[in-house]
Design an enzyme around this catalytic site. Structure first.
Site, PDB file in Angstrom:
ATOM      1  N   GLU A 123      -2.932   8.276   4.211  1.00  0.00           N
ATOM      2  CA  GLU A 123      -2.837   9.293   3.172  1.00  0.00           C
ATOM      3  C   GLU A 123      -3.897   9.027   2.107  1.00  0.00           C
ATOM      4  OE1 GLU A 123       1.694  10.853   3.182  1.00  0.00           O
ATOM      5  OE2 GLU A 123       1.351   9.086   1.980  1.00  0.00           O
ATOM      6  N   GLY A 160      -2.175   0.096   0.932  1.00  0.00           N
ATOM      7  CA  GLY A 160      -2.777  -1.190   1.279  1.00  0.00           C
ATOM      8  C   GLY A 160      -3.371  -1.945   0.105  1.00  0.00           C
ATOM      9  N   GLU A 161      -3.693  -3.215   0.396  1.00  0.00           N
ATOM     10  CA  GLU A 161      -4.297  -4.105  -0.602  1.00  0.00           C
ATOM     11  C   GLU A 161      -5.795  -4.232  -0.258  1.00  0.00           C
ATOM     12  OE1 GLU A 161      -3.725  -6.195  -3.515  1.00  0.00           O
ATOM     13  OE2 GLU A 161      -5.848  -6.255  -3.007  1.00  0.00           O
ATOM     14  N   SER A 215      -2.580  -4.479 -10.668  1.00  0.00           N
ATOM     15  CA  SER A 215      -1.196  -4.021 -10.625  1.00  0.00           C
ATOM     16  C   SER A 215      -0.355  -5.121 -11.243  1.00  0.00           C
ATOM     17  CB  SER A 215      -0.783  -3.881  -9.150  1.00  0.00           C
ATOM     18  OG  SER A 215      -0.649  -2.576  -8.775  1.00  0.00           O
ATOM     19  N   LEU A 216      -0.013  -5.008 -12.494  1.00  0.00           N
ATOM     20  CA  LEU A 216       0.610  -6.143 -13.192  1.00  0.00           C
ATOM     21  C   LEU A 216       2.150  -6.015 -13.198  1.00  0.00           C
ATOM     22  CD1 LEU A 216      -0.179  -8.711 -14.810  1.00  0.00           C
ATOM     23  CD2 LEU A 216       0.148  -7.346 -16.868  1.00  0.00           C
ATOM     24  N   HIS A 217       2.635  -5.059 -13.924  1.00  0.00           N
ATOM     25  CA  HIS A 217       4.053  -4.647 -13.903  1.00  0.00           C
ATOM     26  C   HIS A 217       5.065  -5.618 -14.511  1.00  0.00           C
ATOM     27  CE1 HIS A 217       2.191  -1.593 -11.591  1.00  0.00           C
ATOM     28  NE2 HIS A 217       2.020  -2.353 -10.528  1.00  0.00           N
ATOM     29  N   CYS A 238       5.726  -5.113  -2.577  1.00  0.00           N
ATOM     30  CA  CYS A 238       6.037  -4.840  -3.980  1.00  0.00           C
ATOM     31  C   CYS A 238       7.251  -3.902  -3.998  1.00  0.00           C
ATOM     32  CB  CYS A 238       4.846  -4.183  -4.665  1.00  0.00           C
ATOM     33  SG  CYS A 238       3.340  -5.158  -4.493  1.00  0.00           S
ATOM     34  N   CYS A 270       1.744   7.831  -7.778  1.00  0.00           N
ATOM     35  CA  CYS A 270       1.495   6.405  -7.633  1.00  0.00           C
ATOM     36  C   CYS A 270       2.711   5.696  -7.018  1.00  0.00           C
ATOM     37  CB  CYS A 270       1.231   5.854  -9.025  1.00  0.00           C
ATOM     38  SG  CYS A 270       0.594   4.222  -8.986  1.00  0.00           S
ATOM     39  N   CYS A 302      -7.791   9.082  -4.627  1.00  0.00           N
ATOM     40  CA  CYS A 302      -7.129   7.802  -4.394  1.00  0.00           C
ATOM     41  C   CYS A 302      -7.190   7.541  -2.885  1.00  0.00           C
ATOM     42  CB  CYS A 302      -5.695   7.962  -4.889  1.00  0.00           C
ATOM     43  SG  CYS A 302      -4.691   6.520  -4.665  1.00  0.00           S
ATOM     44  N   CYS A 342       1.072  -2.162   4.673  1.00  0.00           N
ATOM     45  CA  CYS A 342       0.689  -3.236   3.751  1.00  0.00           C
ATOM     46  C   CYS A 342       1.507  -4.481   4.081  1.00  0.00           C
ATOM     47  CB  CYS A 342       0.972  -2.782   2.312  1.00  0.00           C
ATOM     48  SG  CYS A 342       0.323  -3.916   1.078  1.00  0.00           S
ATOM     49  N   ASN A 353       7.772   6.424 -10.260  1.00  0.00           N
ATOM     50  CA  ASN A 353       7.927   7.593  -9.397  1.00  0.00           C
ATOM     51  C   ASN A 353       8.882   7.250  -8.261  1.00  0.00           C
ATOM     52  OD1 ASN A 353       5.901   9.349 -10.649  1.00  0.00           O
ATOM     53  ND2 ASN A 353       4.463   7.771  -9.983  1.00  0.00           N
ATOM     54  N   SER A 403      -8.250  -1.657  -7.063  1.00  0.00           N
ATOM     55  CA  SER A 403      -6.972  -2.034  -7.643  1.00  0.00           C
ATOM     56  C   SER A 403      -6.321  -3.094  -6.768  1.00  0.00           C
ATOM     57  CB  SER A 403      -6.070  -0.801  -7.722  1.00  0.00           C
ATOM     58  OG  SER A 403      -4.803  -1.179  -8.169  1.00  0.00           O
TER      59      SER A 403
END
Ligand code: SF4
Length: 387
Positions: free
Chosen positions: A111, A187-188, A241-243, A136, A361, A125, A132, A318, A219
């Site tokens: 996608e 994916g990373e 990507s901290l969060h 997360c 996201c 994007c 992945c 989301n 990212s």
């Protein structure tokens, strides 16, 4: 044709026996033409011409290449294809966001999402892997096992498919809708650095798709050993990507933190090549109700980022089917943003885009599954029987 090209899964999968050229880098394109039999003296010129037609004009028909002799075009058309991969599904959100499901090869679907302009920038994007390996907890892709890394061609093709759909060829003309590319899809990207680097070279080539390197954002969830190398290789902007701003909570939300804790992550960020006030790192922070959204968490975040040229993107969570979290209340998000802002960091609250089509996201996921070894072997045997 060269064995090297056939090693590339994007190249070996041809619908009609032709070898696809769209998505190849300059080197692979020149190699393909050499193997085809173009005279060595002409390879450079021909590959430059064809590269320009493919990536600047986006042509999909050999007859459009008017500076190449008709009989050569006809011969090339018998061996090479300029086709794009199939768009299996395209959805357009009420806010204009477009989500594409693209079949790169049998069983390999990815996608990508075009998010139309906010002010003057519209971003695509792109995905770098199918599925992945990281899990997360807030991310839908994380529930899909890794099928495989995407090739550079498959990454560049996502940009070309979007440019087709947006009707933006040639790439050098006028004002574009698609101005930025962000590696925030499935994916990373830092686990697929070789192909991502090659793809960025193709995407940024001045004679082709022509994106500026500062318009590309990588990212990462925090693959510490690759962060500085990624900056050196690509000169792209960095997003983390901290969060969460303490190890206990971050390890709970993002298991990769157990391997690469915050201290190491922030050290790698400080060493990111070109870091300055005009090249800040973006820290993504998803707002999860009663998890990471209190004043104490805001304070931790401010302390953590001290001294780093940074911007904090606050992302209202989301939801997706079966997701374990809820989005923080709007007032909580606003007061969190105010605290970060007061400490001197820009902290925009990202407007959710494409939620109605699961394009926002953390919502991406395709149905591609890794073929089990036994199934794969069965398929191979069937293929042999059919030849
Ligand atoms: S956020 Fe990125 S790294 Fe984490 S599971 Fe999702 S796709 Fe993988």
């Amino acid at each position: 044709m060269s064995a090297e090209l056939y090693k590339n899964p994007a190249i070996s999968q041809t619908a009609n026996g032709l070898i696809p050229l769209a998505g190849l880098g300059r080197k692979e394109l020149a190699q393909a033409l050499t193997d085809f039999g173009i005279a060595p003296k002409q390879v450079r010129m021909r590959s430059k011409q064809i590269f320009h037609w493919i990536y600047n004009y986006g042509v999909t028909d050999w007859d459009a290449m008017t500076n190449i002799a008709k009989n050569l075009r006809a011969r090339l058309a018998q061996t090479f294809s300029l086709e794009r991969p199939e768009i299996v599904d395209k959805q357009v959100s009420i806010d204009g966001t477009r989500k594409y499901l693209i079949r790169m090869a049998p069983g390999i679907e990815v996608e990508s999402v075009f998010i139309p302009a906010v002010s003057k920038t519209g971003a695509l994007c792109v995905s770098s892997q199918v599925g992945c390996t990281l899990t997360c907890k807030f991310c839908h892709t994380g529930t899909q096992r890794l099928v495989r890394n995407l090739t550079a061609a498959e990454i560049a093709l996502q940009v070309m498919v979007a440019r087709d759909d947006l009707d933006e060829w040639p790439s050098s003309s006028g004002e574009r809708k698609m101005t930025n590319i962000v590696f925030m899809g499935m994916g990373e990207p830092l686990y697929n650095m070789d192909e991502v680097t090659k793809a960025i070279d193709i995407i940024c080539d001045r004679e082709g798709l022509s994106f500026g390197r500062r318009r590309i954002t990588l990212s990462t969830s925090g693959v510490v050993p690759e962060i500085v190398k990624a900056g050196e290789k690509t000169s792209a902007m960095l997003a983390i990507s901290l969060h969460a701003a303490n190890d206990e909570l971050r390890s709970q939300i993002m298991p990769i933190n157990k391997k690469y804790p915050l201290k190491d992550l922030l050290e790698a960020c400080r060493a990111y090549p070109g870091l300055s006030n005009s090249r800040r790192i973006t820290f993504e922070y998803v707002m999860l109700k009663d998890m990471n959204d209190s004043p104490k968490h805001a304070k931790e975040l401010i302390n953590l980022l001290r001294g780093i040229p940074a911007k904090v993107n606050l992302i209202p969570f989301n939801p997706w089917p079966g997701s374990p979290y809820e989005c923080s209340d709007w007032e909580t998000i606003e007061s969190f943003a105010d605290r970060i802002n007061a400490a001197g960091y820009a902290s925009p609250i990202r407007t959710p885009r494409g939620r109605d089509i699961l394009a926002a996201c953390g919502q991406l996921r395709s149905e591609s599954e890794k073929i089990r070894a036994s199934q794969k072997r069965k398929q191979q045997l069937e293929n042999v029987d059919n030849t």
